[in-house]
Write a protein that holds these residues in place. Structure first.
Motif, short mmCIF file in Angstrom:
data_model
loop_
_atom_site.label_atom_id
_atom_site.label_comp_id
_atom_site.label_asym_id
_atom_site.label_seq_id
_atom_site.Cartn_x
_atom_site.Cartn_y
_atom_site.Cartn_z
N ALA A 199 0.80 -1.20 0.00
CA ALA A 199 0.00 0.00 0.00
C ALA A 199 0.84 1.25 0.00
CB ALA A 199 -0.97 0.03 1.15
N SER A 200 1.89 1.31 0.72
CA SER A 200 2.82 2.40 0.55
C SER A 200 4.18 1.93 1.01
CB SER A 200 2.39 3.63 1.34
OG SER A 200 2.29 3.35 2.69
N CYS A 201 4.96 1.49 0.08
CA CYS A 201 6.27 0.98 0.47
C CYS A 201 7.34 1.75 -0.28
CB CYS A 201 6.38 -0.51 0.16
SG CYS A 201 6.56 -0.86 -1.59
N LEU A 202 8.57 1.50 0.07
CA LEU A 202 9.67 2.11 -0.65
C LEU A 202 9.68 1.54 -2.06
CD1 LEU A 202 12.41 2.05 2.07
CD2 LEU A 202 10.75 3.80 1.53
N ALA A 203 9.86 2.40 -3.02
CA ALA A 203 9.76 1.96 -4.41
C ALA A 203 10.95 1.11 -4.80
CB ALA A 203 9.68 3.18 -5.32
N ALA A 204 10.67 0.15 -5.63
CA ALA A 204 11.75 -0.64 -6.21
C ALA A 204 12.32 0.11 -7.39
CB ALA A 204 11.21 -1.99 -6.65
N ALA A 205 13.47 -0.32 -7.86
CA ALA A 205 14.08 0.33 -9.01
C ALA A 205 13.25 0.09 -10.25
CB ALA A 205 15.50 -0.21 -9.20
N ASP A 206 13.39 0.99 -11.25
CA ASP A 206 12.65 0.84 -12.48
C ASP A 206 13.14 -0.38 -13.25
OD1 ASP A 206 11.12 3.02 -12.01
OD2 ASP A 206 12.31 4.40 -13.24
N GLY A 207 12.28 -0.86 -14.15
CA GLY A 207 12.64 -1.99 -15.00
C GLY A 207 12.12 -3.29 -14.45
N LEU A 252 2.78 2.22 -4.47
CA LEU A 252 4.17 2.63 -4.27
C LEU A 252 4.24 4.09 -3.81
CD1 LEU A 252 5.81 1.00 -7.41
CD2 LEU A 252 5.90 0.19 -5.05
N LEU A 253 5.03 4.31 -2.77
CA LEU A 253 5.15 5.64 -2.19
C LEU A 253 5.66 6.65 -3.20
CD1 LEU A 253 5.27 7.65 0.16
CD2 LEU A 253 7.51 6.71 0.75
N ASP A 254 6.74 6.33 -3.89
CA ASP A 254 7.31 7.33 -4.80
C ASP A 254 6.36 7.66 -5.94
OD1 ASP A 254 7.65 4.90 -6.17
OD2 ASP A 254 9.51 5.55 -7.11
N ARG A 255 5.53 6.69 -6.36
CA ARG A 255 4.60 6.97 -7.45
C ARG A 255 3.43 7.83 -6.98
NH1 ARG A 255 7.67 4.72 -11.77
NH2 ARG A 255 9.41 4.03 -10.49
N MET A 296 -13.20 10.05 -1.79
CA MET A 296 -12.59 9.07 -0.90
C MET A 296 -13.69 8.30 -0.17
SD MET A 296 -9.22 9.57 -1.09
CE MET A 296 -8.34 9.20 0.43
N ASN A 297 -13.36 7.09 0.25
CA ASN A 297 -14.26 6.35 1.14
C ASN A 297 -13.44 5.55 2.14
OD1 ASN A 297 -13.35 4.10 -0.28
ND2 ASN A 297 -15.34 3.55 -1.13
N GLY A 298 -14.09 4.70 2.91
CA GLY A 298 -13.40 3.97 3.96
C GLY A 298 -12.43 2.93 3.47
N ARG A 299 -12.44 2.66 2.18
CA ARG A 299 -11.50 1.71 1.58
C ARG A 299 -10.36 2.42 0.85
NH1 ARG A 299 -14.10 -3.52 0.44
NH2 ARG A 299 -13.03 -3.58 -1.55
N SER A 300 -10.31 3.74 0.96
CA SER A 300 -9.21 4.52 0.38
C SER A 300 -8.09 4.57 1.43
CB SER A 300 -9.66 5.93 0.04
OG SER A 300 -10.79 5.93 -0.79
N ALA A 301 -6.90 4.15 1.06
CA ALA A 301 -5.85 4.02 2.07
C ALA A 301 -4.50 4.43 1.52
CB ALA A 301 -5.79 2.57 2.57
N SER A 302 -3.59 4.70 2.46
CA SER A 302 -2.17 4.80 2.19
C SER A 302 -1.82 5.84 1.13
CB SER A 302 -1.65 3.41 1.81
OG SER A 302 -0.26 3.40 1.78
N ALA A 303 -1.35 5.38 -0.04
CA ALA A 303 -0.92 6.32 -1.07
C ALA A 303 -2.08 7.19 -1.54
CB ALA A 303 -0.32 5.55 -2.25
N ALA A 304 -3.30 6.66 -1.55
CA ALA A 304 -4.46 7.47 -1.90
C ALA A 304 -4.65 8.58 -0.87
CB ALA A 304 -5.71 6.60 -1.98
#
Length: 551
Positions: free
Chosen positions: A36-44, A333-336, A381-389
């Motif tokens: 839901a919101s983690c450190l982004a992985a590298a591209d590719g 993804l957090l960075d996105r 938004m609603n109760g199922r909107s989380a984290s990055a949203a």
């Protein structure tokens, strides 16, 4: 149940609370999307692991060491984590139990002692407790036929699940199979580009991603998957079918479908391509652009940019507004999410994170000029909107860029980091909490909408009702922006002011359209949120992470 070739959603049963429903969704879907919101992985494309070490010792010691190094607060006593790990293992053999006695960890099978280990010299020594836990788990497997029958991977998962569950609701362990699903949805991989849904023990194609291999081959929504590589899959679990359809980019898979409109089966040969699940869809609603965001992955920012540009061309200068619909969006993804917010905001702060690890304390800023900056915007938004949203909604609200409409969001205001495990599994650990641009933390309480759908009759009476409730709205929002580390009772009281809903009613859209078409109403609603920040009794106090036992 729905899967976008790995983008899995488990929908809650009716009658459950919004909190319970979203957790069932986040436990699978948000894991699949990078917690839901983690450190982004590298591209590719993600690397393929060629070395897997499933040893109980390596995995548990790595896990406990990661907790000691990265978890949001320092653990004062790892004993409860070990106890919960063994308790979870005992679900596979009820004869297994653990006691602390006379300075030792004593493992029983029934009334028989099967292992003893000295309690680590320091209660806060994570790696030492990891070694002790591993020794106990191995001893339990040696003595227990039910555990040996369950297998090492299942026993290891039980131990890691128990450990992570003792930390918080967003930390968790994913075994190697689930981790492959997670990586697919964070980073993409070889697939054919369809969204499928389980229905009456059948797997039905619900959406075909435009331009994906399935689209080029002629797969259509409504097709029922009946075979893969010549093998019948009727009644087979949807997850298993999805995994059969995935594979290395450039390889070919044979898929048979039954097409109801033609009453016949058709076999397609489809070459897999690098697929990133679709998270953005655009629909024109008269002079309003309705943009639905279902998650945040590597492709989301570019897809949103394309949707906005398409809307600008299609609707033109008469565009009355944008509805950014993030209902049921579990995050990603957090960075996105930061990049997505930056498309909608001029230069300024989007998010601040704070935690125990030095690398967890960061400030994320938008730079440049927002797209369609002069076009009014509503975020749903609603109760199922989380984290990055919630990152995006809180930033848009705090910065005066959008009016938030709907219900209180889920309240996942923490960031998780994904720790690769030696067995190709993943340990997801909470390592920081999020702060909106104004400095408030929405963890547990959620993001409060300016226009709470449940509080208003309909779009026709909205202007008058909002005017009557102006003082109440400002006071509630000011309180919301002040609270810090609330008790469970305070959380419940705050969330009751605009109860989270797991529904996406048409009324949300109607209210949003009314706000966008009434410039005076829009300006007032924007002002209620921004003035509430200025009027709050006290700014949020600093949050020094404290050492903790377990929850």
């Amino acid at each position: 149940m729905q899967d976008r070739m790995g983008f899995l959603t488990v929908r809650g049963r009716r009658g459950t609370s919004a909190k319970a429903t979203i957790w069932r969704t986040v436990s699978v879907l948000a894991a699949a999307m990078g917690v839901a919101s983690c450190l982004a992985a590298a591209d590719g494309p993600p690397p393929t692991s060629t070395l897997r070490d499933s040893s109980i010792d390596r995995v548990l010691v790595r896990g406990y060491s990661a907790i000691a190094d990265r978890y949001i607060t320092a653990i004062k006593d790892y004993g409860p984590l070990t106890a919960e790990a063994i308790k979870n293992v005992s679900a596979l053999d009820s004869q297994i139990r653990l006691e602390e006695r006379g300075g030792a960890l004593v493992l029983y099978q029934g009334d028989k002692i099967i292992a003893q280990r000295p309690i680590p010299a320091e209660r806060d020594d994570g790696p030492a407790w990891g070694e002790a836990t591993a020794g106990l788990v191995r001893a339990a497997m040696d003595a227990s036929q039910p555990l040996r029958a369950a297998g090492r991977d299942r026993v290891l998962r039980a131990a890691m699940d128990g450990t992570a569950r003792k930390l918080d609701r967003n930390s968790r362990y994913s075994d190697p199979v689930e981790s492959r699903d997670n990586r697919f949805n964070r980073e993409g991989d070889g697939g054919i580009g369809v969204t499928v849904e389980a229905e009456n023990d059948q797997t039905i194609v619900r959406m075909v991603q435009s331009g994906a291999p399935a689209d080029g081959a002629g797969i259509k929504p409504g097709d029922r998957i009946v075979s893969v590589e010549g093998n019948r899959v009727d009644g087979k679990p949807m997850r298993d079918i999805v995994r059969l359809l995935r594979g290395r980019v450039g390889t070919t898979v044979s898929m048979g479908v039954f097409r109801p409109s033609e009453s016949r089966e058709i076999v397609f040969s489809i070459r897999r391509a690098y697929i990133i699940p679709t998270t953005v869809t655009y629909e024109r609603r008269g002079d309003i652009a309705h943009i639905k965001l279902t998650g945040f992955n590597k492709g989301t920012p570019e897809a949103l940019k394309t949707a906005l540009e398409t809307a600008a061309v299609e609707i033109g200068s008469g565009m009355a507004g944008i509805i950014l619909d993030m209902r049921d969006n579990p995050g990603g993804l957090l960075d996105r999410s930061i990049t997505t917010a930056s498309l909608l905001l001029d230069s300024g702060t989007v998010l601040t994170t704070e935690g125990r690890h030095p690398d967890s304390r960061m400030t994320f800023r938008s730079s440049g000029t927002a797209l369609l900056a002069r076009v009014p915007m509503v975020a749903l938004m609603n109760g199922r909107s989380a984290s990055a949203a919630e990152i995006v909604a809180a930033a848009l609200q705090d910065r005066g860029r959008a009016v938030v409409v709907g219900s209180t969001s889920y309240g996942k205001g923490t960031v998780q980091t994904v720790v690769p495990m030696p067995n190709d599994g993943e340990l997801t650990l909470t390592w920081s909490r999020m702060l909106a641009p104004s400095g408030y933390a929405w963890a547990e309480i959620g993001v409060l909408p300016t226009v709470c759908t449940a509080k208003f009759s309909d779009s026709g009476t909205l202007p008058g009702e909002l005017e009557q409730r102006a003082q109440e709205v400002r006071r509630t929002m000011a309180e919301w922006h002040t609270v810090r580390d609330p008790t469970p009772e305070r959380v419940s009281a705050l969330r009751a002011l605009c109860p989270p809903s797991d529904q996406s009613p048409a009324k949300d859209i109607e209210l949003a359209e009314r706000v966008l078409h009434d410039h005076t109403l829009y300006a007032r609603a924007i002002g209620y949120a921004t003035s509430a920040i200025a009027e709050r009794p006290d700014p949020p106090r600093p949050w020094p992470p404290q050492s903790t036992g377990t929850r």
